[in-house]
Design a protein around this motif. Structure first.
Motif, PDB file in Angstrom:
ATOM      1  N   THR A 196       0.862  -1.186   0.000  1.00  8.30           N
ATOM      2  CA  THR A 196       0.000   0.000   0.000  1.00  8.30           C
ATOM      3  C   THR A 196       0.898   1.235   0.000  1.00  8.30           C
ATOM      4  O   THR A 196       1.977   1.244   0.591  1.00  8.30           O
ATOM      5  CB  THR A 196      -0.909   0.032   1.230  1.00  8.30           C
ATOM      6  N   ILE A 198       1.187   5.536   0.430  1.00  9.89           N
ATOM      7  CA  ILE A 198       0.550   6.690   1.070  1.00  9.89           C
ATOM      8  C   ILE A 198       1.320   7.970   0.765  1.00  9.89           C
ATOM      9  O   ILE A 198       2.547   8.014   0.843  1.00  9.89           O
ATOM     10  CB  ILE A 198       0.506   6.516   2.612  1.00  9.89           C
ATOM     11  N   THR A 287       3.477   2.571   2.749  1.00 12.78           N
ATOM     12  CA  THR A 287       2.801   3.072   3.950  1.00 12.78           C
ATOM     13  C   THR A 287       3.699   3.095   5.180  1.00 12.78           C
ATOM     14  O   THR A 287       3.645   4.024   5.981  1.00 12.78           O
ATOM     15  CB  THR A 287       1.566   2.197   4.249  1.00 12.78           C
ATOM     16  N   ASN A 329      -4.767  11.703   3.653  1.00 18.01           N
ATOM     17  CA  ASN A 329      -4.074  10.434   3.524  1.00 18.01           C
ATOM     18  C   ASN A 329      -4.407   9.845   2.152  1.00 18.01           C
ATOM     19  O   ASN A 329      -5.449   9.245   1.955  1.00 18.01           O
ATOM     20  CB  ASN A 329      -4.584   9.544   4.668  1.00 18.01           C
ATOM     21  N   ASN A 330      -3.522  10.072   1.175  1.00 18.09           N
ATOM     22  CA  ASN A 330      -3.744   9.540  -0.176  1.00 18.09           C
ATOM     23  C   ASN A 330      -3.303   8.095  -0.215  1.00 18.09           C
ATOM     24  O   ASN A 330      -2.162   7.781   0.098  1.00 18.09           O
ATOM     25  CB  ASN A 330      -2.951  10.355  -1.200  1.00 18.09           C
ATOM     26  N   PHE A 331      -4.231   7.225  -0.606  1.00 20.16           N
ATOM     27  CA  PHE A 331      -4.013   5.782  -0.470  1.00 20.16           C
ATOM     28  C   PHE A 331      -4.136   5.062  -1.808  1.00 20.16           C
ATOM     29  O   PHE A 331      -5.079   5.305  -2.571  1.00 20.16           O
ATOM     30  CB  PHE A 331      -5.060   5.239   0.503  1.00 20.16           C
ATOM     31  N   SER A 332      -3.179   4.207  -2.078  1.00 18.15           N
ATOM     32  CA  SER A 332      -3.359   3.297  -3.200  1.00 18.15           C
ATOM     33  C   SER A 332      -2.612   2.001  -2.922  1.00 18.15           C
ATOM     34  O   SER A 332      -2.032   1.834  -1.841  1.00 18.15           O
ATOM     35  CB  SER A 332      -2.898   3.929  -4.513  1.00 18.15           C
ATOM     36  N   THR A 361     -12.515  -1.620  -2.248  1.00 18.15           N
ATOM     37  CA  THR A 361     -12.287  -0.487  -1.346  1.00 18.15           C
ATOM     38  C   THR A 361     -13.616   0.125  -0.913  1.00 18.15           C
ATOM     39  O   THR A 361     -13.815   0.438   0.266  1.00 18.15           O
ATOM     40  CB  THR A 361     -11.396   0.578  -2.040  1.00 18.15           C
ATOM     41  N   LYS A 453      -6.144   7.107  -6.988  1.00 20.11           N
ATOM     42  CA  LYS A 453      -5.933   6.850  -5.557  1.00 20.11           C
ATOM     43  C   LYS A 453      -7.162   7.331  -4.810  1.00 20.11           C
ATOM     44  O   LYS A 453      -7.980   8.072  -5.380  1.00 20.11           O
ATOM     45  CB  LYS A 453      -4.708   7.621  -5.071  1.00 20.11           C
ATOM     46  N   ASN A 469      -4.342   3.901   8.773  1.00 21.02           N
ATOM     47  CA  ASN A 469      -3.883   2.999   7.712  1.00 21.02           C
ATOM     48  C   ASN A 469      -3.900   1.537   8.131  1.00 21.02           C
ATOM     49  O   ASN A 469      -4.068   0.655   7.292  1.00 21.02           O
ATOM     50  CB  ASN A 469      -2.507   3.430   7.197  1.00 21.02           C
ATOM     51  N   LEU A 472      -7.443   0.875   7.272  1.00 26.57           N
ATOM     52  CA  LEU A 472      -7.660   0.886   5.826  1.00 26.57           C
ATOM     53  C   LEU A 472      -7.113  -0.396   5.178  1.00 26.57           C
ATOM     54  O   LEU A 472      -7.798  -1.062   4.398  1.00 26.57           O
ATOM     55  CB  LEU A 472      -6.970   2.132   5.257  1.00 26.57           C
ATOM     56  N   ASN A 473      -5.888  -0.747   5.521  1.00 23.97           N
ATOM     57  CA  ASN A 473      -5.295  -1.961   4.955  1.00 23.97           C
ATOM     58  C   ASN A 473      -6.092  -3.199   5.349  1.00 23.97           C
ATOM     59  O   ASN A 473      -6.338  -4.082   4.527  1.00 23.97           O
ATOM     60  CB  ASN A 473      -3.855  -2.145   5.455  1.00 23.97           C
TER      61      ASN A 473
END
Ligand code: ADP
Ligand code: MG
Length: 704
Positions: A196, A198, A287, A329-332, A361, A453, A469, A472-473
Motif C-alpha cells: 500500500t 501513502i 505506507t 491520507n492519499n491511499f493506493s 475499497t 488513488k 492505515n 484501511l489496509n
C-alpha cells in the motif's frame, strides 16, 4: 538569515537527497554482494532476516554513521501515544588499556530492551513486568539525525503483546499483500508483492515564537483556549495559494532541505485557507515508510520553526473562527512490478481488475466506516469534523461522474459510453490546449477518488497516520479475502467476477455520495441511508470494541481482543486527559491572568469616573459609567463561569469507568469551558489592549 542551517542553499539537491540515510544505494556500495542481496530480499519480499546478515549490516551501518559524525544509536519506535520514542546509546565500548572502541553488533541492531513501564499499555502490562523489546524493522531505512543513528523498530512486551503502532501496521500491510496477490494471480499476473502506498499532505500553522511564548494555552495544550475573533479572518480568501511571505519562504526552504537530506521527498508547499496556515506534501511512498516520514516531517516542522524564531502549531484547531488543520491520507496499492491497482486506465468501465479493487475499497469503507471514523477521533479533531471546513463525521465516498457511471453499468448490465477526452479551450490561440480530468474535484468528501488513488481526508493534523492505515489496509484485505475465496472456487472466472462485482455494487452503493458533504441535507440523507454519524470522540470510541471490529482484527491477526481493549482504553484516557488539561489551563488563565487584568482596567475606568464626578454635573461621565457597568457585569459572569467550570470538573470523580469519564468530559466539561470562554472573549473586546494579558488573534495571525 537564521543560524544553525545545516544545509546551504548552494548545495546540489540531487546530492543532498538521502545523504543522511543508510539506503539501498549506500548498502549496495558498502555491503558484500550476497549480504546486500539477502537484505534486499527481506525488504522487498518480506522474508525473515538472517542473523549473520544482521552482523555485517550492523558493522557497515556503524562505519557509515561514524564517518558522518555519529556518536550514538537509538532504536526509534512508535508507542501507542501517537508520537515517537527513542533512547540513545553511545557506540563506545571500553578496552583493557583504558580506552574505548566504537562498536555496534548485529544483536544491538536487531534487538533493544527499553524499559516499557512508562509507556501506555491500556492494562496490557503491569508495571512490574516492565520488560519491553524493540526489534529492527528492515523495511524502513536507518538514518542519521544530529549525531545519532536512528534505527526504525517495532515495540512489544516481554510476553509478546504489541505495544506500538508499527507492528500492527506492518501486519495489516502483509494481510493486504496476501489477499491482493491471490486476486492478481486469478487475473493471470505474476506478482510477488502488493504494497500500500501513502502520500500524506500535512497542514500546519506558523506563528511568531514571541507570541507563542506569551500564551500558556498554546504552550500547554497546543491550541488557544481564549481569543475573540480577529476583525479580519479568512473571509477575503486571499491566503489560500497566496504569495508566501519571505520569512515563511525561508523557513520552507530550510525545512525542505532538512527533509530531503533524510530522503523524504517533500514536493509541494503552499499557503492554506486560514491566515498563517500552510501545507506540505511529500511524494507518496510505501505506507510503512510514509508513516515514519510523516513523524519526521512534523518533528522538523517544529525544529526548523524554532531556528527561525517561529513556532509551528500542529494542533487540529489552534484558533476558533478560522480553519483548523488536517492531514490528507492519499491511499493506493501497487505491485512489485510497478502497477498501481487503482489506476483506471483509459477505459475504466472495461478494466475489470481495476473495478475489482475499486469495489473492494468501496465495500470495505461501507462495511467498516465506523472503524475509519474511530481511528481519526480525538479531542482536537472533534473541533473540525462537521464544522464546514473539514468533512463531516459521516463517512462517505466521492467517485465522480465517470466511475459512478461505470458502477451503474455493472449494476444494470448495460454498457456505458466511455467519456471522450475533453479538451480545454481558453479562447486564446497562443495558449496550449490540454486534456482536462474526467472528474472535477470534490473538496468536501471524506473519502474521495482522485484519479488513481483514494484520498482519506478526515485525519487530524496532529495524528499519526498509522492508526487509520492499519484500518484501511485491514478492511480492504478483508474484502479482498472474501472475493478471492469466491473467485478461486469458481468454474468460470469471468462469469463469477461479473456476478461478484454486480453484487458488490448493489449492496454497497449507499456509501457513494458525490454532492456537498457540508450541507444540512446530506446529514439528513445520510441518516435515511443508515450511514453512521458518530458525532464526537467518546461516541466513536464506544464502538471501538464492537464484536464486528474485534473479529475483523483478530481474523487477520492484526490485534488480539486484549490488544483491542488496551487501545480502546488508551484512546479514552487520552481524550479525557486532554480535556482535563485544557480545562485546568483555562481556569489558571482565567483566575490568574484574565481576572486581574479586568479588575485593573475596571479600576482605571472607575477612577476616571470618580474624578469626573468630583468635578460635578457639568462633565459628562456617562461613557465611564456605562463601561464600568459593563465591565463589572461581565466580570461577575466571569467569576461565575470559573466557579461553574471548577465544580463541573470536580464531578469527573463520579464517573464509574473510562467511557463514562470521557462521556462526562464531552457532555459536561466542554460546555462549561465554552461558557467561560464566551464571557472572557466578550471582555477581551472591551478591555484596553495594554491590560490584556496575552496576544490576541490579530496579533498572532497577521505578522510580517
Ligand atoms: P492534491 O491536489 O490533493 O494536493 P496531489 O496530486 O498533489 O493532490 O497529490 C497529493 C498526494 O497524493 C501527494 O502526496 C502524492 O504523492 C500522493 N499520491 C499520488 N499518487 C499516489 C498513489 N498512487 N498512492 C498514494 N499516494 C499518491
Ligand atoms: Mg489533497
Amino acid at each position: 538569515m537564521p543560524n544553525n542551517v545545516t544545509v546551504t542553499e548552494t548545495e546540489n539537491v540531487a546530492d543532498l537527497f538521502g545523504s543522511k540515510v543508510f539506503n539501498a544505494g549506500v548498502m549496495r556500495k558498502r555491503l558484500p554482494k550476497h549480504i546486500y542481496a539477502s537484505l534486499l530480499k527481506t525488504m522487498k519480499e518480506d522474508l525473515p532476516l538472517e542473523e549473520n546478515v544482521a552482523e555485517v549490516v550492523a558493522n557497515a551501518m556503524k562505519d557509515w554513521a561514524l564517518e558522518l559524525g555519529a556518536t550514538h544509536f537509538t532504536h526509534w519506535f512508535h508507542p501507542m501515544t501517537g508520537v515517537t520514542a527513542e533512547k540513545h546509546d553511545a557506540f563506545i565500548s571500553p578496552t583493557e588499556d583504558g580506552k574505548i572502541i566504537m562498536e555496534f553488533s548485529g544483536k544491538e541492531l536487531i534487538k533493544g530492551e527499553p524499559d516499557a513501564s512508562s509507556f501506555p499499555s491500556g492494562g496490557l502490562r503491569a508495571t512490574f513486568e516492565a520488560r519491553g523489546y524493540t526489534a529492527w524493522d528492515p523495511t524502513s531505512y536507518a538514518f542519521l539525525k544530529g549525531t545519532t543513528l536512528y534505527i526504525p523498530t517495532v515495540f512489544c512486551s516481554y510476553s509478546g503483546e504489541v505495544l506500538d503502532k508499527k507492528t500492527p501496521l506492518l501486519r495489516s500491510m502483509e494481510a493486504l499483500d496476501t489477499h491482493a496477490t491471490r486476486i492478481l494471480k486469478l487475473f493471470g499476473k505474476d506478482v510477488k508483492k502488493v504494497t500500500t502506498t501513502i502520500g500524506a499532505e500535512q497542514e500546519y500553522f506558523l506563528i511568531e515564537r514571541d507570541m507563542f511564548k506569551k500564551r500558556k494555552d498554546l504552550i500547554l495544550t497546543g491550541r488557544t483556549l481564549f481569543g475573540a475573533k480577529s476583525p479580519k479572518g479568512q473571509e477575503m480568501e486571499t491566503h489560500y495559494f497566496g504569495k508566501i511571505r519571505g520569512r515563511v519562504a525561508n523557513y520552507m526552504a530550510e525545512l525542505d532541505r532538512e527533509l530531503w537530506s533524510l530522503g523524504i521527498a517533500s514536493k509541494t508547499r503552499h499557503n492554506e485557507v486560514a491566515p498563517a496556515q500552510h501545507e506540505l506534501a511529500p511524494i507518496f511512498t510505501n505506507t510503512n515508510v510514509a508513516t515514519d516520514n510523516n513523524q519526521l516531517i512534523m518533528e522538523f516542522m517544529q525544529r526548523v520553526a524554532y531556528r527561525h524564531d517561529l513556532a509551528c502549531l500542529l494542533h487540529e484547531k489552534p484558533f476558533e473562527g478560522v480553519n483548523g488543520s488536517g492531514k490528507h491520507n492519499n491511499f493506493s496499492m501497487s505491485t512489485n512490478t510497478g502497477e498501481n491497482l487503482l489506476e483506471p486506465g483509459p477505459k475504466p468501465a472495461e478494466n475489470k481488475q481495476f473495478l475489482l479493487f475499486l469495489c473492494a475499497t468501496i465495500e470495505a469503507v461501507y462495511k467498516y466506516s465506523e472503524m475509519l471514523r474511530i481511528n481519526i477521533a480525538n479531542a482536537g479533531n472533534d473541533h473540525r469534523l462537521g464544522a464546514n471546513e473539514a468533512p463531516p463525521a459521516i463517512v462517505s465516498i466521492f467517485l465522480g461522474e465517470q466511475l459512478t457511471a461505470a458502477l451503474k453499468s455493472i449494476e444494470t448490465g448495460k454498457p456505458v459510453k466511455e467519456a471522450k477526452d475533453l479538451v480545454m479551450e481558453l479562447g486564446v490561440t497562443t495558449l496550449p490546449k490540454f486534456i482536462i480530468d474526467a472528474t472535477d474535484r470534490n473538496r468536501t468528501s471524506p473519502f474521495a477518488f482522485t484519479g488513481n488513488k483514494f484520498e482519506f481526508r478526515m485525519l487530524g493534523s496532529n495524528q499519526s497516520i498509522a492508526g487509520p492505515n492499519i484500518t484501511l489496509n485491514t478492511i480492504v484485505a478483508d474484502v479482498l479475502a472474501d472475493y478471492a475465496d469466491v473467485l478461486e472456487k469458481a468454474d468460470d472466472f469471468d462469469t463469477a467476477l461479473n456476478a461478484l462485482l454486480q453484487k458488490s455494487v448493489k449492496e454497497n452503493k449507499n456509501i457513494v455520495f458525490n454532492g456537498n458533504n457540508y450541507s444540512e441535507e446530506w446529514v439528513e440523507e445520510a441518516a435515511r441511508r443508515g450511514l453512521p454519524n458518530l458525532k464526537n470522540t467518546p461516541e466513536a470510541l464506544a464502538e471501538f470494541t464492537s464484536e464486528k471490529n474485534i473479529k475483523l482484527f483478530a481474523r487477520h491477526n492484526i490485534f488480539t481482543p486484549a490488544e483491542m481493549n488496551s487501545r480502546y482504553e488508551i484512546h479514552l484516557e487520552e481524550y479525557s486527559k486532554t480535556i482535563n488539561i485544557e480545562a485546568l489551563t483555562m481556569l489558571n488563565l482565567a483566575k490568574r491572568e484574565i481576572s486581574p487584568a479586568v479588575f485593573t482596567y475596571t479600576k482605571e475606568v472607575l477612577d476616571t469616573l470618580v474624578a469626573k464626578k468630583a468635578i460635578g454635573a457639568a462633565i459628562d461621565d456617562s461613557a465611564e459609567a456605562t463601561l464600568a457597568e459593563r465591565l463589572s457585569k461581565l466580570s461577575g459572569e466571569l467569576i461565575k463561569a470559573i466557579d461553574f467550570l471548577d465544580e463541573t470538573l470536580a464531578g469527573v470523580e463520579n464517573a464509574k469507568n473510562p467511557q463514562a469519564e470521557a462521556d462526562y468530559f464531552c457532555a459536561k466539561v466542554l460546555p462549561a469551558m465554552e461558557a467561560l470562554r464566551t464571557v472572557a472573549d466578550s471582555l477581551e473586546e472591551i478591555v484596553a489592549e495594554k491590560y490584556w494579558p496575552f496576544p490576541t488573534y490579530e496579533d498572532i495571525l497577521f505578522y510580517v
